[in-house]
Design an enzyme around this catalytic site. Structure first.
Site, PDB file in Angstrom:
ATOM      1  CG  ASP A  11       1.237 -34.731  33.233  1.00  0.00           C
ATOM      2  OD1 ASP A  11       2.168 -34.246  33.895  1.00  0.00           O
ATOM      3  OD2 ASP A  11       1.109 -35.954  33.037  1.00  0.00           O
ATOM      4  CG  ASP A  59       9.142 -35.564  37.505  1.00  0.00           C
ATOM      5  OD1 ASP A  59      10.363 -35.760  37.658  1.00  0.00           O
ATOM      6  OD2 ASP A  59       8.467 -36.107  36.621  1.00  0.00           O
ATOM      7  CE  LYS A  61      11.347 -36.824  34.097  1.00  0.00           C
ATOM      8  NZ  LYS A  61      10.053 -36.209  34.447  1.00  0.00           N
ATOM      9  CB  ILE A  65      27.229 -26.975  36.275  1.00  0.00           C
ATOM     10  CG1 ILE A  65      26.575 -25.691  36.782  1.00  0.00           C
ATOM     11  CG2 ILE A  65      27.565 -26.881  34.789  1.00  0.00           C
ATOM     12  CD1 ILE A  65      27.482 -24.474  36.702  1.00  0.00           C
ATOM     13  NE  ARG A 178      -0.348 -44.576  29.221  1.00  0.00           N
ATOM     14  CZ  ARG A 178       0.381 -43.699  29.891  1.00  0.00           C
ATOM     15  NH1 ARG A 178       0.383 -43.722  31.218  1.00  0.00           N
ATOM     16  NH2 ARG A 178       1.118 -42.804  29.263  1.00  0.00           N
TER      17      ARG A 178
END
Length: 232
Positions: A11, A59, A61, A65, A178
């Site tokens: 990230d 990833d 996501k 269309i 976590r």
């Protein structure tokens, strides 16, 4: 799929930071490349991971269309990624297009049900879904599986119910993990500990900031790995 059940999320928008984490944690097999990093540096990050012998969870996501998603999935397959995500809410035609694009490859397609950043109040008030979030997730999961996806991305709160309802063959990947207090404040709402997620039936756990933002990422990864080994 073999190896550790932990997937570490890259990230960051920085090429240098991403590879610093990868090289500092050589024992980590699985790495997640999300929208931020992929947008910032492009597909060369995937090549760098492949050169280091890593497994890749791309990833993105995908949600567009059917034609666009199918073409994008086809491109992703060409990069040699191992896991690729689409939004289940994109509908049956979109999901089928993505499935068709990945058939015959080693890439497994995962459908995202409901983002872990969304709490029950947001689901009801902002999305207009008056049902229990767990019921909504199960509906999306069944829709996606009926179109041929290999598995699902779901929060730890839903993984047990999905495992029970859908059986042992469905691949379940769980973010929102976590190690300490699952109520710790950040932008994810539906979270829990790795032990609870694994016991509930998760196949893979996605962990980002608890490892990469730790003062000692190696020690943090080892703590997660110890939990995984204890659960078996």
């Amino acid at each position: 799929m073999q190896g550790s059940r932990l997937i570490v999320a890259l990230d960051t928008a920085s090429w240098e930071q991403a590879l610093k984490w990868v090289d500092r944690l050589p024992q980590v097999l699985w790495w997640k490349v999300g929208l931020e990093l992929f947008t910032a540096v492009g597909p060369q990050i995937l090549q760098a991971l492949k050169e280091r012998g890593k497994r890749i969870f791309l990833d993105l996501k995908l949600h567009d269309i059917p034609h666009t998603v199918g073409r994008a999935a086809q491109v992703a397959v060409g990069y040699g990624v191992d896991l690729l995500t689409v939004h289940a809410a994109g509908g049956s035609a979109m999901l089928r297009a993505a499935v068709a694009a990945t058939q015959g490859s080693s890439c497994r397609l995962l459908a995202v049900t409901l983002l872990t950043s969304l709490g029950p109040d947001q689901v009801r008030q902002e999305l207009g879904v008056e049902r229990d979030p767990g019921d909504y997730v199960l509906q999306l999961a069944r829709l996606a599986l009926d179109q041929g996806v290999s598995g699902l991305v779901c929060s730890p709160q839903e993984v047990g119910r999905l495992r029970q309802a859908l059986g042992p063959e469905v691949l379940l990947v769980t973010p929102g993990i976590r190690l300490g207090d699952p109520e710790a404040e950040d932008d994810q709402r539906r979270v829990c500990t790795p032990a609870a997620a694994l016991r509930a039936g998760a196949d893979y756990l996605v962990v980002g900031r608890p490892i990469t933002a730790a003062a000692d990422p190696v020690s943090a990864w080892q703590r997660f790995q110890a939990v995984e080994e204890a659960i078996g």
